[in-house]
Design a protein around this motif. Structure first.
Motif, mmCIF file in Angstrom:
data_model
loop_
_atom_site.group_PDB
_atom_site.id
_atom_site.type_symbol
_atom_site.label_atom_id
_atom_site.label_comp_id
_atom_site.label_asym_id
_atom_site.label_seq_id
_atom_site.Cartn_x
_atom_site.Cartn_y
_atom_site.Cartn_z
ATOM 1 N N ASP A 92 0.974 -1.187 0.038
ATOM 2 C CA ASP A 92 -0.015 -0.085 0.089
ATOM 3 C C ASP A 92 0.782 1.459 0.064
ATOM 4 O O ASP A 92 1.600 1.483 1.058
ATOM 5 C CB ASP A 92 -1.117 0.127 1.239
ATOM 6 C CG ASP A 92 -0.106 -0.255 2.433
ATOM 7 O OD1 ASP A 92 -0.154 -1.586 2.911
ATOM 8 O OD2 ASP A 92 0.124 0.843 3.189
ATOM 9 N N SER A 201 -5.490 2.794 -9.454
ATOM 10 C CA SER A 201 -5.850 1.498 -10.221
ATOM 11 C C SER A 201 -5.072 1.123 -11.468
ATOM 12 O O SER A 201 -4.353 0.022 -11.654
ATOM 13 C CB SER A 201 -7.307 1.290 -10.420
ATOM 14 O OG SER A 201 -7.831 0.243 -11.300
ATOM 15 N N TYR A 205 -2.222 -0.020 -7.677
ATOM 16 C CA TYR A 205 -2.350 -0.251 -6.126
ATOM 17 C C TYR A 205 -3.982 -0.139 -5.769
ATOM 18 O O TYR A 205 -4.560 0.765 -5.902
ATOM 19 C CB TYR A 205 -1.757 1.234 -5.922
ATOM 20 C CG TYR A 205 -0.348 1.353 -5.964
ATOM 21 C CD1 TYR A 205 0.638 0.552 -5.645
ATOM 22 C CD2 TYR A 205 0.169 2.451 -7.034
ATOM 23 C CE1 TYR A 205 1.898 0.796 -5.986
ATOM 24 C CE2 TYR A 205 1.142 2.576 -7.315
ATOM 25 C CZ TYR A 205 2.401 1.643 -6.760
ATOM 26 O OH TYR A 205 3.695 2.137 -7.086
ATOM 27 N N ASP A 207 -5.053 -0.817 -3.056
ATOM 28 C CA ASP A 207 -5.152 -0.433 -1.678
ATOM 29 C C ASP A 207 -4.132 0.777 -1.416
ATOM 30 O O ASP A 207 -2.978 0.484 -2.005
ATOM 31 C CB ASP A 207 -5.183 -1.175 -0.550
ATOM 32 C CG ASP A 207 -6.122 -2.363 -0.591
ATOM 33 O OD1 ASP A 207 -7.325 -2.011 -0.865
ATOM 34 O OD2 ASP A 207 -5.781 -3.668 -0.695
ATOM 35 N N TYR A 208 -4.319 1.801 -0.955
ATOM 36 C CA TYR A 208 -3.425 2.942 -0.756
ATOM 37 C C TYR A 208 -3.559 3.920 0.435
ATOM 38 O O TYR A 208 -4.791 4.026 1.074
ATOM 39 C CB TYR A 208 -3.266 3.872 -2.038
ATOM 40 C CG TYR A 208 -4.556 4.288 -2.529
ATOM 41 C CD1 TYR A 208 -5.159 5.445 -1.896
ATOM 42 C CD2 TYR A 208 -5.524 3.242 -3.069
ATOM 43 C CE1 TYR A 208 -6.318 6.075 -2.545
ATOM 44 C CE2 TYR A 208 -6.746 4.019 -3.719
ATOM 45 C CZ TYR A 208 -7.139 5.261 -3.087
ATOM 46 O OH TYR A 208 -8.302 5.629 -3.611
ATOM 47 N N ASN A 209 -2.744 4.595 0.935
ATOM 48 C CA ASN A 209 -2.845 5.785 1.881
ATOM 49 C C ASN A 209 -2.904 7.015 1.281
ATOM 50 O O ASN A 209 -2.369 7.147 0.222
ATOM 51 C CB ASN A 209 -1.459 5.551 3.008
ATOM 52 C CG ASN A 209 -1.505 4.117 3.502
ATOM 53 O OD1 ASN A 209 -2.291 3.756 4.288
ATOM 54 N ND2 ASN A 209 -0.464 3.136 2.896
ATOM 55 N N ASP A 229 -13.400 3.186 -1.267
ATOM 56 C CA ASP A 229 -12.850 1.721 -1.278
ATOM 57 C C ASP A 229 -11.445 2.116 -1.643
ATOM 58 O O ASP A 229 -10.855 2.596 -2.501
ATOM 59 C CB ASP A 229 -13.659 1.088 -2.359
ATOM 60 C CG ASP A 229 -15.178 0.991 -2.238
ATOM 61 O OD1 ASP A 229 -15.565 1.085 -0.913
ATOM 62 O OD2 ASP A 229 -15.616 0.693 -3.214
ATOM 63 N N GLY A 230 -10.780 1.095 -0.990
ATOM 64 C CA GLY A 230 -9.100 0.924 -1.331
ATOM 65 C C GLY A 230 -8.282 1.835 -0.255
ATOM 66 O O GLY A 230 -7.257 1.651 -0.277
ATOM 67 N N ARG A 232 -6.741 2.935 2.838
ATOM 68 C CA ARG A 232 -6.449 2.399 4.061
ATOM 69 C C ARG A 232 -6.094 3.280 5.065
ATOM 70 O O ARG A 232 -6.660 3.036 6.291
ATOM 71 C CB ARG A 232 -4.978 1.650 3.710
ATOM 72 C CG ARG A 232 -4.387 1.062 5.013
ATOM 73 C CD ARG A 232 -3.062 0.201 4.778
ATOM 74 N NE ARG A 232 -2.386 -0.074 5.852
ATOM 75 C CZ ARG A 232 -1.326 0.647 6.447
ATOM 76 N NH1 ARG A 232 -1.091 1.722 6.125
ATOM 77 N NH2 ARG A 232 -0.756 0.061 7.573
#
Length: 656
Positions: A92, A201, A205, A207-209, A229-230, A232
């Motif tokens: 992430d 996307s 990635y 999931d990401y911050n 969504d995604g 974190r």
């Protein structure tokens, strides 16, 4: 630079793998066919800290202008991916959402590398320019407007005062963009928020911050509302909540920064006894100086001047402002008496004192003779190391530039462009030079062709000059012709800066923040009047920003709930700075009220963008990203609180 860093950069410049090997998925077009990726060279310089295609890669992601209509016009968003330093990074990354609106980031590779290096121990860092901004808006440059208004723009560059020019440029640019088919209402924070998951996307990635600063916090909050969504975790640094009328409250952050400067003294018995009612005395002093300025260090110091001196602490890059708070109460006391000794020292750069090894050594009275010699040797060695590191960095930058030139030598396009410049300088009349510039600019959005260039030179130059230029045009290949046309933007960057002004900010602010009186001239005036300044300074601050007039040329586009607080349980870290003059220190806590899983920190001696002001903020941010669900130890924050200079010359530390 360390030896290992230097060696790695050197070897990479000469023997590194191609981007296809280092970033195969991106080189192949990205991971999401809905949002195609194209790799492009990063803005130079990249060395010495990075190597294009190895530690960092740049390019564009194509997103729809309207996410509700995937078949709408495509916008090319420019991005940077900084690779994590770890050989086994976590999956992430951190995506940086820049400020503004209209701030941009991807053309500052070196700055971003410096800002976010500490987050790359285990994570990639991604940045992209938002839609309609800087590198993500090359097709939105209003070159037709430039051409139409070339004469007054040149006059303004020469120093002429043309107060109506900005309004004209804004009006004409809006018309030009609409005529070229841009759907301007789609340039808003909600569409920006939908761009974030699209870009991530495309880059692979899921999931990401998020790390957002200033307007980037407003955008981050909208991502949490519209496209969570995604996500974190989220870091909100210098918060601009959607429910705050940011333009009406322009001077609220300045006022809070002043109050925060004196509040620790006010609440401390010793300091408040030495400087009673110091906050109100400062406001009174501003008014007195506005009426009767003093002279210090060769300049006239009015209330507005002192106001600006306090506001200058907001800039992290100016080390001369560090430690100013220590002297603030004593400064007020002196200026009340008409004394300018402290102020003169500050204006001359002697206060606050800047720490150095030499100064520390001079003050170390308890060292023996041998210890003093060894300390001096260490200082000399550190100085030589710094010089050597700077020299190596400069050499690597030059090496990078030389390699770029060798690998992509100047084309005939550059040569012809230089010849155009010489021929233009040879035109004897200003009117003729302006006519050439106008027609040259009008080529920007035409299909590149040698014929258009021939028409240009035959129209504006005498037979001999036109013949010489025509012979060069005949030698151009298709890529050379394209290069000439692309240089129109580069050659006219200064003109474009005048033309744009705050247009990128207006594109967002005027369409979404000036809805139903949310920001208004009346609201701005009423807010300034309530801040507690005297009548003279209130009048000075109440001078209405031009934005309010310019926004009248845009059509506001209201959206449901956009100006409402964001409610979310995503883990959030909130950073605010006590001396931030762009986003008020209280706004972070306000945003956190509806973020049930948030932790907030208010940093002393910190302006806009807390992350770059202290190691404490960087460490807290890194700890949060490692474990967003844990309670963060913020004990380092108290160490940032500065002591105050007492009337007897001693320093007094106050409790937090």
């Amino acid at each position: 630079m360390t030896r290992d860093q230097l060696l790695a950069a050197f070897l990479a410049l000469f023997g590194g793998d191609a981007p296809e090997a280092e970033f195969p998925m991106l080189a192949a077009g990205g991971s999401d066919p809905r949002y195609p990726v194209e790799i492009t060279p990063c803005t130079r310089p990249v060395a010495p800290d990075e190597v294009d295609g190895q530690t960092v890669i740049c390019g564009t992601v194509a997103v729809p202008e309207d996410h509700a209509n995937p078949d709408s016009r495509r916008l090319e968003l420019s991005f940077i991916v900084f690779r994590a330093h770890s050989l086994a990074p976590v999956e992430d990354p951190v995506v940086y959402l820049h400020g503004g609106p209209g701030g941009g980031s991807v053309q500052s590779v070196r700055s971003l590398s410096f800002f976010f290096d500490h987050l790359r121990a285990r994570r990639d860092v991604v940045a992209f320019d938002q839609r309609g901004v800087d590198a993500s808006a090359p097709d939105m440059d209003c070159f037709g407007t430039l051409a139409q208004n070339i004469e007054p723009i040149v006059d303004q560059l020469g120093g002429a005062e043309l107060p109506q020019l900005e309004e004209t440029l804004v009006r004409d640019c809006i018309s030009e963009l609409k005529e070229r088919g841009f759907d301007l209402p789609r340039f808003n924070t909600t569409q920006n928020a939908l761009d974030v998951p699209a870009v991530m996307s495309a880059l692979g990635y899921p999931d990401y911050n998020i790390y957002g600063v200033s307007y980037g916090t407003k955008l981050a909050l909208e991502v949490m509302r519209s496209a969570p969504d995604g996500v974190r975790s989220v870091v909100l640094d210098s918060v601009a909540p959607p429910q705050i009328a940011l333009y009406d409250t322009l001077f609220v952050p300045h006022t809070e920064a002043i109050v925060n400067t004196f509040a620790p003294c006010e609440s401390d018995p010793v300091c408040s006894d030495a400087y009673p009612n110091i906050t109100q005395r400062f406001f009174d002093l501003l008014e007195d100086l506005e009426a009767r300025p003093l002279e210090a260090s060769g300049i006239e110091v009015s209330g507005q001047t002192l106001f600006s001196i306090f506001a200058a602490r907001n800039d992290w890059s100016d080390p001369t402002t560090r430690g100013f708070t220590t002297y603030a109460p004593a400064l007020v006391s002196e200026l009340e008496d008409g004394t300018v000794d402290l102020l003169t020292q500050m204006l001359d750069g002697d206060l606050p004192p800047q720490p150095s090894p030499e100064a520390l050594l001079a003050g170390a009275a308890d060292l023996s003779a041998d210890e003093r010699v060894l300390a001096q040797v260490a200082i000399n060695a550190m100085s030589q190391m710094e010089i050597a590191s700077d020299t190596a960095s400069s050499a690597l930058e030059q090496l990078e530039a030389d390699r770029d030139r060798d690998l992509a030598p100047a084309s005939l396009g550059e040569f012809l462009d230089d010849e155009f410049e010489d021929a233009l300088a040879g035109l004897p009349e200003r009117a003729d030079r302006l006519e050439f510039a106008r027609d040259y600019l009008n080529l920007r959005f035409e299909t590149p062709s040698a014929g258009a260039l021939l028409d240009l030179v035959r129209t504006h130059f005498d037979e001999a000059t036109a013949g010489r230029l025509a012979s060069l045009i005949a030698l151009l290949g298709p890529k050379d012709v394209e290069r000439v046309f692309s240089l129109i933007a580069t050659d006219n960057a200064a003109l474009e800066t005048v033309m744009e002004g705050e247009f990128q900010l207006m594109l967002y602010a005027c369409q979404e923040d000036f809805v139903d009186g949310f920001n208004s001239a009346a609201g701005f005036g009423a807010t300034v009047a309530e801040l507690g300044y005297g009548p003279l300074l209130t009048a000075a601050l109440a001078d209405l920003p031009s934005l309010y007039d310019d926004c009248g040329q845009f059509t506001p586009v209201p959206r449901d709930d956009y100006l409402e607080p964001v409610v979310s349980d995503i883990p959030v870290l909130v950073f605010s700075g006590e001396i931030d003059t762009q986003t008020a220190s209280s706004w972070g806590a306000l945003a956190a009220e509806t973020l049930s899983n948030s932790q907030s920190f208010l940093f002393p001696e910190t302006g806009h963008g807390a992350l770059v002001f202290s190691q404490c903020a960087r460490d807290i941010g890194e700890a949060f990203l490692e474990n967003p669900g844990a309670n963060i130890d913020g004990s380092c924050v108290s160490a940032l609180r500065l002591p105050y200079l007492m009337p007897d010359g001693s320093l007094h530390s106050v409790e937090n």
